[in-house]
Design a protein around this motif. Structure first.
Motif, PDB file in Angstrom:
ATOM      1  N   MET A  77       0.533  -1.325  -0.071  1.00 11.74           N
ATOM      2  CA  MET A  77       0.010  -0.272  -0.135  1.00 11.74           C
ATOM      3  C   MET A  77       0.739   1.381   0.265  1.00 11.74           C
ATOM      4  N   LEU A  78       0.236   2.209  -0.075  1.00 13.77           N
ATOM      5  CA  LEU A  78       0.770   3.771  -0.171  1.00 13.77           C
ATOM      6  C   LEU A  78       0.905   4.182   1.633  1.00 13.77           C
ATOM      7  N   LEU A  79       2.288   4.735   1.952  1.00 15.88           N
ATOM      8  CA  LEU A  79       2.793   5.564   3.600  1.00 15.88           C
ATOM      9  C   LEU A  79       3.045   6.292   3.630  1.00 15.88           C
ATOM     10  N   SER A  80       2.658   7.165   4.239  1.00 14.45           N
ATOM     11  CA  SER A  80       3.107   8.291   4.863  1.00 14.45           C
ATOM     12  C   SER A  80       3.187   8.745   6.363  1.00 14.45           C
ATOM     13  N   ASN A  81       3.984   9.498   6.102  1.00 15.49           N
ATOM     14  CA  ASN A  81       3.678   9.704   7.821  1.00 15.49           C
ATOM     15  C   ASN A  81       3.319  10.931   8.164  1.00 15.49           C
ATOM     16  N   HIS A  82       1.832  11.414   7.386  1.00 10.75           N
ATOM     17  CA  HIS A  82       1.390  12.960   8.335  1.00 10.75           C
ATOM     18  C   HIS A  82       1.744  13.738   8.687  1.00 10.75           C
ATOM     19  N   ARG A  83       2.612  14.631   7.717  1.00 11.33           N
ATOM     20  CA  ARG A  83       3.456  15.103   8.174  1.00 11.33           C
ATOM     21  C   ARG A  83       2.638  16.405   7.253  1.00 11.33           C
ATOM     22  N   SER A  84       3.314  17.305   7.822  1.00  6.44           N
ATOM     23  CA  SER A  84       2.772  18.554   6.535  1.00  6.44           C
ATOM     24  C   SER A  84       4.320  19.449   6.396  1.00  6.44           C
ATOM     25  N   GLY A  85       4.969  18.927   7.412  1.00  8.21           N
ATOM     26  CA  GLY A  85       6.102  19.265   7.683  1.00  8.21           C
ATOM     27  C   GLY A  85       6.825  17.967   7.559  1.00  8.21           C
ATOM     28  N   GLN A  86       8.576  18.038   7.119  1.00 10.92           N
ATOM     29  CA  GLN A  86       9.062  16.834   6.811  1.00 10.92           C
ATOM     30  C   GLN A  86       8.559  15.412   6.549  1.00 10.92           C
TER      31      GLN A  86
END
Length: 345
Positions: A289-298
């Motif tokens: 799956m697609l994964l992100s750290n759910h941060r607007s910065g970094q």
């Protein structure tokens, strides 16, 4: 491992290389070092912006890394035409009728407009062609996961321009039939001017009255709303996300303009936010799956296997390093896109 992250100043040399490789089709990736540097600086400022809501001026530039090597780039403009109108042709029908002659004709016309000004715009997409569709999907969709993490910065509607059809000499039949008559410039020349200068020349020189499509040469008519073969991969991804061809086309080459409701896109509808647990071995039932750290910065995003157990998302140590997350933090996930032709749940 493939990773999408915000652009850095140190990426400039490779971004320049991609600007050359992308040719004339990606006007938001100009072959001009100063313009590219300016875009990177603008992007750095946007990612550092701390306000609850964006101003509309923000421009976010991402890069795709493969084992530390930059192989692609893609961007988001928070508001298309923020400083100047965003021009396009609106495709519509005009009725010519005569009761005396018992004639009623519906004529296809193109009208220059800036109806799409202010919409969120996906732009600047380029990925090294030797990479498979998996890399294209990650690069394109990671932008949407960023929008999910910073939803307050972006509006309700979104657009993306597709490059139109060109001939074997990289000339546009659509441009030759209309724009050349008012600019006296080849298509590559005007694309370069569009990428590097103010867009006000469009309003200054292009005809403002409706253009009657039946009066155009057949080659120009056939190019309206079409997509260049080099853009078939990005188009496939975007169409499965939920983008659709609207009643607008590109003002230069007649290529399709795709639009959508941001919150109705597949990635945003199917996203999930979970507490993460880093594990040496994933539990049974792991899925890619697609994964992100759910941060607007970094911000960081990747595509990897993970397992959901009791509302906890288990990921490997390699994935955790890619996303700069640790156990107990949150990540955002989205399933891979449905195959072409399969209904989107």
């Amino acid at each position: 491992m493939l990773i999408v992250r915000p652009v850095r100043i140190s990426d400039l040399p490779l971004i320049e290389t991609m600007a050359v490789e992308s040719g004339i089709g990606v006007t938001s990736l100009p072959n001009n070092r100063e313009k590219l540097y300016e875009k990177i600086q603008t992007s750095l400022g946007a990612f550092e912006h701390e306000a609850i809501a964006g101003t509309g001026r923000e421009y976010y530039m991402f890069v795709l890394e493969d084992e530390g090597r930059v192989i692609g780039t893609a961007s988001i403009s928070a508001s298309a035409g923020f400083e100047e109108p965003f021009y396009s042709y609106r495709s519509e029908t005009m009725v010519h009728a005569s009761r005396a002659l018992k004639v009623n004709n519906r004529i296809h016309v193109l009208t220059m407009c800036h109806d799409l000004t202010g919409m969120v715009q996906l732009c600047g997409f380029f990925c090294s062609p030797q990479y498979q569709l998996r890399a294209y999907e990650l690069l394109s969709r990671a932008r949407l996961l960023y929008m999910a993490a910073a939803r307050e910065r972006f509006g309700r509607r979104i657009l993306v321009e597709m490059q139109g059809m060109l001939d074997e000499n990289d000339q546009s039949p659509f441009w030759d039939a209309i724009g050349r008559r008012f600019f006296n410039m080849d298509f590559p020349q005007v694309e370069q001017a569009f990428a590097q200068r103010s867009k006000t020349f469009i309003a200054e020189l292009m005809p403002t009255y409706p253009i009657y499509v039946p009066l155009l040469p057949d080659a120009a008519q056939n190019a309206i709303g079409q997509i260049h073969p080099d853009f078939e991969r990005p188009f496939s991804i975007l169409s499965r996300e939920g983008f659709e061809a609207d009643d607008y086309i590109d003002i230069f080459d007649g290529g399709a303009v795709l639009t959508a409701e941001v919150d109705q896109l597949f990635s945003l509808r199917q996203q999930g936010i979970y507490q993460v647990e880093v594990a040496p071995v994933l539990p049974a039932g792991a899925q890619e799956m697609l994964l992100s750290n759910h941060r607007s910065g970094q911000f960081a995003a990747t595509q990897a296997h993970a397992s959901l157990v009791d509302d906890v998302m288990f990921i490997t140590q390699e994935t955790a390093r890619a996303l700069s997350v640790s156990s107990g933090q949150r990540i955002c996930t989205a399933p891979l896109l449905p195959e072409a032709g399969r209904a989107q749940a």
